[in-house]
Scaffold this active site. Sequence first.
Site, PDB file in Angstrom:
ATOM      1  N   ASP A 322       0.870  -1.240  -0.072  1.00  0.00           N
ATOM      2  CA  ASP A 322       0.071   0.032  -0.055  1.00  0.00           C
ATOM      3  C   ASP A 322       0.772   1.201  -0.035  1.00  0.00           C
ATOM      4  O   ASP A 322       2.119   1.105   0.283  1.00  0.00           O
ATOM      5  CB  ASP A 322      -0.814  -0.213   1.426  1.00  0.00           C
ATOM      6  N   ASP A 532      -1.592  -1.099   6.266  1.00  0.00           N
ATOM      7  CA  ASP A 532      -1.448  -0.529   7.616  1.00  0.00           C
ATOM      8  C   ASP A 532      -2.913  -0.134   7.987  1.00  0.00           C
ATOM      9  O   ASP A 532      -3.377   0.139   9.292  1.00  0.00           O
ATOM     10  CB  ASP A 532      -0.745   0.538   7.907  1.00  0.00           C
ATOM     11  N   ASP A 536      -6.941  -2.149   3.740  1.00  0.00           N
ATOM     12  CA  ASP A 536      -5.922  -2.928   3.696  1.00  0.00           C
ATOM     13  C   ASP A 536      -6.135  -4.383   3.940  1.00  0.00           C
ATOM     14  O   ASP A 536      -5.685  -5.332   3.655  1.00  0.00           O
ATOM     15  CB  ASP A 536      -4.672  -2.718   3.912  1.00  0.00           C
TER      16      ASP A 536
END
Length: 641
Positions: A322, A532, A536
């Site tokens: 990410d 995080d 996600d």
Amino acid sequence: MSAPLLIGMVTSFFESKWVVPGWAQLLLASPVQFWLGARFYIGGFKAVKARTGNMDLLVALGTSAAYGLSLYLMITAPSGTAPHLYFETSAVLITFILLGKWLEARAKGQTASAIRALMDLRPDTARVRRGDKDIVMPVEDVTIGDLVVLRPGDRIPVDGVVEAGSAAVDESMLTGESMPLQKTVGDKVTGGSINVDGLLLARTTAVGTETVLAQIIRMVEGAQASKANVQRLVDRISTVFVPVVLVIAALTFLGWYGVTDNIEAAVLASVAVLVIACPCALGLATPTAIMVGTGAAARHGILIKDAQALEQARAVTTVAFDKTGTLTEGKPKVEVAQPAPGVQQQTMLNIAAALQTGSTHPLAAAVVSHFEHDQSSGNRTTINQPAKVEHFKNHPGMGVEGHIDGYSYILGNGKLMADFGVDLTLLEEGASIAASEGQTVSWLAETSPEPRLLGLLTFSDIIKPEAQKAISALHAMGVETVMITGDNTDTAQSTARRLGIDTVRANVLPEEKSNIVAELQAKGAVVAMVGDGVNDAPALAQADIGLAMGTGTDVAMQTAGITLMRGDLSLVSGALDISRRSYGKIRQGLFWAFIYNIVGIPLAAFGYLSPMLAGAAMALSSVSVVLNALTLRSWSPRNKA
């Protein structure tokens, strides 16, 4: 008890043979066989009852055969003769095996050092402020909401939020971060860390089993108690291996007795086969490597949920990241607030701040912060508060929508603008320049009575200083890298070029991240996802192994197989590295365990190994497997050096 039984063997080297009388040998060997060796009978009986085989069964059968033969020879010997007895064989065998077990237990005790170190972090007492008094009480009596006083040098007893004071806090035993972190009002403090140099007052948010430290201990304990797939395979092999050994021992007895007509030689050879084949090393190779590997990882801030996660991580071929909060600091700031022609900048900022007040996205916080700074900069003759928003609606991965004073507005990316038919031509050039510099672009538009562009906001987010080295470390390990982000293609490509990331997937909605991971898997990649945030979590679950940044959300950490306790991207390659090294130790242990049996069983069957030497070799093999695994204790993440 066993030592005197060896006197005859020792004195024979000096051309004088003095033998302990048979009755004395029986008295010395019996307690060893049936008292100290009772554990083998109990374990062997349980194995037979469960219709399986184990090491205890082999030891019980082997030593009982030697003991029984000696007892038979002593009883049937003609009066006045001194038959050669083998009580020393059974007694010394059990002694060697118990010695090996003791050494093995000592070595395995060191593998649990990570758990003990974590448990030692928990203080027994806490200093709680009640009214105008500070009371020292057992930490079990502290409740959520209590105000805990943390003096310099104190180990923090609970999780909490700082209400007063400022101090450097050492969190190295929890996160592996060697440098103390400065904590001030509003910052979280974690139980087990140390207040280095200041006075803090912290409001308790978690106690007992709910603290971060307790959760870490549970995770490490769970990982060390779980079984990897390779261990299940070893267990299945062992259930077949023991019956095969019993057959080989029986054939050895029949072969020796048929060729030599000597029952003593036949019994000793078959006993040596039973003892040399004990699968101790086979059973120890996997769990010891897992215990040491997960413990070493925990000391450096890498929490591995279970053995499957440790095993799976070694096979990773692709790491997907990410962007916001993972590759970047996750604290974007507004670089440019450009209104469209005919729109006042203050009006634009007021609408944007109003829309973002209801959002929790990092970009929303940046807009609100920029508005507040603009209002307090001294350039305004009047101080305005953000307008009130009605009918607020979040469009995940695209932006937000809301009504202000009867008008409808949207703030978000190009995809959201396209959905509402907003023409971006007026400010496209500025947006392209910002995107080429790696900035994220958001558009503000009015959608009623008709679509109209009001302005654009560009955001910059600092790339984490260790990100480029972390990507390089993964490439050095032969791992491909992918960035999955909701940013537009130009912004994403700019960031990827700076970091050296192989592949970019941009304009991705949160729910699409897991689909992209599935696409990579369909092409044969073993994927690790690093993230995080809440958005996600599906991708972390879809990936072969999820790695959650400990600075992120609880949902991400609960979904992931590995949690990185600090936002240091170098721990990603570290997690893969400790997995590979641990699995390497497992393979080494299993290889030598199999080689040991492949070589040892024929030697014992053909009489080249006495039962005592077989017992010593078996004990040595078990200890050597554990000691080999213990070399992992000195491991540290490659990038840290």
